[in-house]
Motif scaffolding. Structure first.
Motif, mmCIF file in Angstrom:
data_model
loop_
_atom_site.group_PDB
_atom_site.id
_atom_site.type_symbol
_atom_site.label_atom_id
_atom_site.label_comp_id
_atom_site.label_asym_id
_atom_site.label_seq_id
_atom_site.Cartn_x
_atom_site.Cartn_y
_atom_site.Cartn_z
ATOM 1 N N GLY A 46 13.102 6.111 -7.107
ATOM 2 C CA GLY A 46 13.390 4.810 -6.427
ATOM 3 C C GLY A 46 12.374 4.326 -5.487
ATOM 4 O O GLY A 46 12.383 3.298 -5.123
ATOM 5 N N ALA A 47 11.451 5.228 -5.168
ATOM 6 C CA ALA A 47 10.417 4.968 -4.193
ATOM 7 C C ALA A 47 8.742 4.780 -4.758
ATOM 8 O O ALA A 47 8.439 5.707 -5.379
ATOM 9 N N SER A 48 8.383 3.736 -4.837
ATOM 10 C CA SER A 48 7.176 3.588 -5.265
ATOM 11 C C SER A 48 6.086 3.580 -4.416
ATOM 12 O O SER A 48 4.818 3.946 -4.440
ATOM 13 N N MET A 88 0.852 -1.091 0.076
ATOM 14 C CA MET A 88 -0.062 0.011 -0.056
ATOM 15 C C MET A 88 0.697 1.161 0.045
ATOM 16 O O MET A 88 1.896 1.438 0.796
ATOM 17 N N LYS A 89 0.514 2.280 -0.801
ATOM 18 C CA LYS A 89 1.348 3.423 -0.872
ATOM 19 C C LYS A 89 1.203 4.222 0.651
ATOM 20 O O LYS A 89 -0.020 4.551 1.013
ATOM 21 N N ASN A 90 2.245 4.416 1.065
ATOM 22 C CA ASN A 90 2.246 5.465 2.190
ATOM 23 C C ASN A 90 2.255 6.949 1.815
ATOM 24 O O ASN A 90 2.880 7.426 0.961
ATOM 25 N N THR A 91 1.208 7.730 2.584
ATOM 26 C CA THR A 91 0.754 9.037 2.204
ATOM 27 C C THR A 91 1.053 9.712 3.603
ATOM 28 O O THR A 91 0.796 9.072 4.719
ATOM 29 N N VAL A 92 0.523 10.958 3.464
ATOM 30 C CA VAL A 92 0.545 11.699 4.942
ATOM 31 C C VAL A 92 -0.681 11.356 5.394
ATOM 32 O O VAL A 92 -0.641 11.522 6.635
ATOM 33 N N ILE A 93 -1.614 10.773 4.902
ATOM 34 C CA ILE A 93 -2.976 10.458 5.529
ATOM 35 C C ILE A 93 -2.634 9.116 6.260
ATOM 36 O O ILE A 93 -2.934 9.162 7.275
ATOM 37 N N ASP A 98 12.892 0.935 -0.303
ATOM 38 C CA ASP A 98 11.267 1.063 -0.530
ATOM 39 C C ASP A 98 10.632 -0.482 -0.669
ATOM 40 O O ASP A 98 9.725 -0.897 -0.235
ATOM 41 N N GLN A 99 11.505 -1.196 -1.348
ATOM 42 C CA GLN A 99 11.098 -2.741 -1.461
ATOM 43 C C GLN A 99 11.238 -3.422 -0.127
ATOM 44 O O GLN A 99 10.457 -4.494 -0.026
ATOM 45 N N GLU A 100 11.595 -2.997 0.838
ATOM 46 C CA GLU A 100 11.675 -3.522 2.170
ATOM 47 C C GLU A 100 10.758 -2.957 3.255
ATOM 48 O O GLU A 100 10.606 -3.505 4.375
ATOM 49 N N GLY A 101 9.893 -2.173 2.607
ATOM 50 C CA GLY A 101 8.677 -1.582 3.244
ATOM 51 C C GLY A 101 8.843 -0.490 4.287
ATOM 52 O O GLY A 101 7.787 -0.242 5.113
ATOM 53 N N ILE A 102 9.839 0.228 4.043
ATOM 54 C CA ILE A 102 10.161 1.310 5.114
ATOM 55 C C ILE A 102 8.920 2.200 4.815
ATOM 56 O O ILE A 102 8.884 2.473 3.489
#
Length: 276
Positions: A73-75, A1-6, A32-36
């Motif tokens: 590099g960040a999806s 899931m995309k991380n957002t300010v929300i 990014d691939q490791e879920g940070i």
């Protein structure tokens, strides 16, 4: 899931947030691939990437350049970019212009600025312009000369109250999150309970809503003594030095490149005979 300010705000009280500094495409992609959850393009790049003694020499152009690389590099991670020294201190209009460039050219999804209530007019203006803002209290490296060095902040009752008041002010101004750096753990825990936005600690104890570290510190790339709050999660610096040394030995001895690293001609003798 995309991380957002929300999603960042929604995580408070539900799950701990992870954030690491990032300054280039390759490293950002691995994180990014490791879920940070979030990648912070910190002005710490002045020290760990550019070799400056502090963050004060970092320019807006530096931040735009590195942030754009990280964004590529960040999806899924949220990309937060520091506003460098003197990019937001002069005036609200200048703050808006500079933050706008970080969003438009650097592809940042939020900006971070240091300081408390004094900078709430800038925070409010940015939020009105739909630019999400992460605050930063405690040890604020851009104020290193005013603070008299890199020291723990909020140790006296008056200083602790000032930090709590500043945290409340930034929340009221519309900041979506807040970094607490080099703050006593008990005070950071109190601030985290008092405000509704997530706190991200760096040297601020375990009760913040998340943590951030400079990746070169946590992987042991720096030869200098690391701050007390840094835990080494890998000996990458040692591994890199060993690999560089092995490369140098093999090149000098002629063992690299070996046959398996070379390309061949289909009819080598015939081709070479035609050369003149």
């Amino acid at each position: 899931m995309k991380n957002t300010v929300i999603t960042f705000r929604q995580a408070k009280g539900r799950e701990k947030l992870t954030m690491l500094t990032a300054y280039d495409y390759s490293t950002a992609r691995l994180m990014d691939q490791e879920g940070i959850n979030a990648l912070l393009v910190g002005d710490s790049l002045g020290m760990v990437m550019l070799g400056h003694p502090d963050t004060l020499s970092v320019t807006l152009e530096d931040m735009i350049h590195h942030c754009a690389a990280v964004a590529r590099g960040a999806s899924s991670a949220l990309v937060v970019c520091d506003m460098p020294f003197m990019s937001y201190q002069v005036s609200v209009p200048e703050t808006l212009r500079n933050a706008g460039r970080l969003i438009r050219e650097g592809r940042a999804q939020a900006v971070k600025l240091e300081g408390g209530a004094h900078f709430c007019p800038q925070v409010r203006a940015l939020v009105r312009a739909s630019i999400p803002v992460m605050g930063h209290l405690g040890l604020t490296p851009q104020s290193v000369h005013a603070l008299g060095g890199y020291k723990v902040q909020g140790k006296s009752a008056a200083a602790a109250q000032k930090l709590l008041d500043d945290a409340r002010a930034l929340e009221d101004a519309g900041a979506f999150s807040l970094v607490l750096e080099c703050v006593p753990a008990a005070l950071a825990a109190r601030i985290s309970r008092e405000i509704s936005i997530p706190t991200i600690g760096i040297g601020a104890g375990p009760d913040c809503d998340g943590q951030v570290l400079v990746w070169q510190d946590m992987l042991g790339l720096c030869d200098t003594l690391a701050p007390k709050f840094v835990k080494r999660f890998g000996a990458v610096g040692q591994a890199m030095r060993a690999a560089f040394a092995a490369y140098a030995r093999e090149v000098k001895s002629g063992t690299f490149p070996a046959q398996e690293h070379c390309y061949s001609l289909e009819d080598e003798a015939a081709v070479l005979e035609k050369l003149y």
